[in-house]
Design a protein around this motif. Structure first.
Motif, PDB file in Angstrom:
ATOM      1  N   SER A 116       2.688   2.037   7.277  1.00 16.06           N
ATOM      2  CA  SER A 116       3.860   2.111   7.238  1.00 16.06           C
ATOM      3  C   SER A 116       4.689   1.138   7.897  1.00 16.06           C
ATOM      4  O   SER A 116       4.173   0.385   8.644  1.00 16.06           O
ATOM      5  N   ASN A 157       0.766  -1.100   0.045  1.00 21.29           N
ATOM      6  CA  ASN A 157      -0.099  -0.010  -0.098  1.00 21.29           C
ATOM      7  C   ASN A 157       0.715   1.396  -0.053  1.00 21.29           C
ATOM      8  O   ASN A 157       1.903   1.329   0.659  1.00 21.29           O
ATOM      9  N   ASP A 158       0.062   2.452  -0.668  1.00 24.23           N
ATOM     10  CA  ASP A 158       0.864   3.715  -0.586  1.00 24.23           C
ATOM     11  C   ASP A 158       0.757   4.320   0.848  1.00 24.23           C
ATOM     12  O   ASP A 158      -0.263   4.435   1.331  1.00 24.23           O
ATOM     13  N   GLU A 181       2.206   7.054   2.003  1.00 22.60           N
ATOM     14  CA  GLU A 181       1.878   8.585   2.000  1.00 22.60           C
ATOM     15  C   GLU A 181       0.451   8.860   2.311  1.00 22.60           C
ATOM     16  O   GLU A 181       0.058   9.443   3.219  1.00 22.60           O
ATOM     17  N   LYS A 182      -0.380   8.096   1.589  1.00 21.00           N
ATOM     18  CA  LYS A 182      -1.853   8.100   1.688  1.00 21.00           C
ATOM     19  C   LYS A 182      -2.463   7.183   2.732  1.00 21.00           C
ATOM     20  O   LYS A 182      -3.605   7.844   3.291  1.00 21.00           O
ATOM     21  N   TYR A 183      -1.789   6.310   2.972  1.00 23.99           N
ATOM     22  CA  TYR A 183      -2.331   5.234   4.183  1.00 23.99           C
ATOM     23  C   TYR A 183      -1.260   4.945   5.187  1.00 23.99           C
ATOM     24  O   TYR A 183      -0.654   4.094   5.252  1.00 23.99           O
ATOM     25  N   PRO A 184      -1.132   6.212   6.154  1.00 24.68           N
ATOM     26  CA  PRO A 184       0.063   6.056   7.093  1.00 24.68           C
ATOM     27  C   PRO A 184      -0.016   4.949   7.874  1.00 24.68           C
ATOM     28  O   PRO A 184       1.072   4.250   8.563  1.00 24.68           O
ATOM     29  N   LYS A 211      -3.920  -0.271  -2.140  1.00 25.16           N
ATOM     30  CA  LYS A 211      -3.836   1.258  -2.185  1.00 25.16           C
ATOM     31  C   LYS A 211      -2.644   1.721  -3.251  1.00 25.16           C
ATOM     32  O   LYS A 211      -1.549   1.915  -2.748  1.00 25.16           O
ATOM     33  N   TRP A 212      -2.760   1.901  -4.440  1.00 25.63           N
ATOM     34  CA  TRP A 212      -1.920   2.079  -5.618  1.00 25.63           C
ATOM     35  C   TRP A 212      -1.488   3.617  -5.343  1.00 25.63           C
ATOM     36  O   TRP A 212      -2.371   4.549  -5.186  1.00 25.63           O
ATOM     37  N   LYS A 213       0.015   3.924  -5.760  1.00 28.45           N
ATOM     38  CA  LYS A 213       0.334   5.164  -5.945  1.00 28.45           C
ATOM     39  C   LYS A 213      -0.336   5.783  -7.141  1.00 28.45           C
ATOM     40  O   LYS A 213      -0.475   5.140  -8.014  1.00 28.45           O
ATOM     41  N   ALA A 214      -0.369   7.188  -7.044  1.00 27.77           N
ATOM     42  CA  ALA A 214      -0.752   7.813  -8.259  1.00 27.77           C
ATOM     43  C   ALA A 214       0.276   7.512  -9.324  1.00 27.77           C
ATOM     44  O   ALA A 214       1.312   7.830  -9.118  1.00 27.77           O
TER      45      ALA A 214
END
Length: 186
Positions: A88, A79-80, A82-85, A182-185
């Protein structure tokens, strides 16, 4: 809660190789380091997904049961963050400890590994034989959050038991269902 099915990578596919960061060990590790003598389960999970949280206790028990039999387990989070901390690497390390994971929980920062496996959701399961050839992909079992069915891991367990016994693994396999990766843009 999204209901995203897995893409069902073709059976017989050779496991794409990887070298990913293990937050618990604080270093990169390769697929070949954790490949099982008789089989390898690769699963895409994450910290915050309710579908993963739903199966976590049984998932840990299943790994503890099958690892001594020669099947290794490797979890990957793609998962991304940055959008889904909540997904991490620092929190992955905590979840791994809290859930008593006996297997590595690796971070796919570039998401290249998830793309190589055509992973779509969390959880998404892949069982490879001793030669890293795909023999099962799909769901852990029929249980989902709120459907009232007990979490058993029966679908994956049946495939692993058949692999260990040299029996035919049913090729009619149900996709997993869970939250989308949750893909990165792009």
């Amino acid at each position: 809660m999204a209901n995203t099915p897995s893409n069902m990578l073709p059976l017989g596919t050779i496991a794409p190789d990887f070298n990913l960061f293990d937050p618990t060990l604080n270093k990169k590790v390769a697929l070949q380091q954790y490949k099982g003598a008789k089989g390898t389960v690769i699963m895409f999970i994450c910290n915050h997904c309710p579908f993963v949280k739903h199966i976590n206790p049984e998932l840990s028990k299943t790994a503890i049961e099958f690892e001594p039999l020669g099947i290794s387990f490797i979890a990957i989070s793609s998962n991304d963050v940055e959008k889904y901390p909540r997904d991490s690497p620092d929190l992955m390390k905590l979840v791994s400890k809290e859930q008593n994971y006996t297997f590595p929980y690796l971070y796919d920062e570039t998401q290249e590994v998830a793309r190589a496996y055509d992973a779509a959701c969390t959880p998404d399961f892949y069982l490879f034989d001793a030669d890293l050839k795909l023999v099962y992909r799909g769901q852990f079992d029929n249980s989902r959050p709120g459907n009232g069915l007990a979490v058993t891991g029966d679908d994956l367990r049946d495939a692993m038991n058949n692999l260990l016994q040299g029996a035919k693994i049913n090729t009619v396999q149900k996709p997993s269902l869970g939250c989308n990766i949750k893909w990165k843009a792009d």
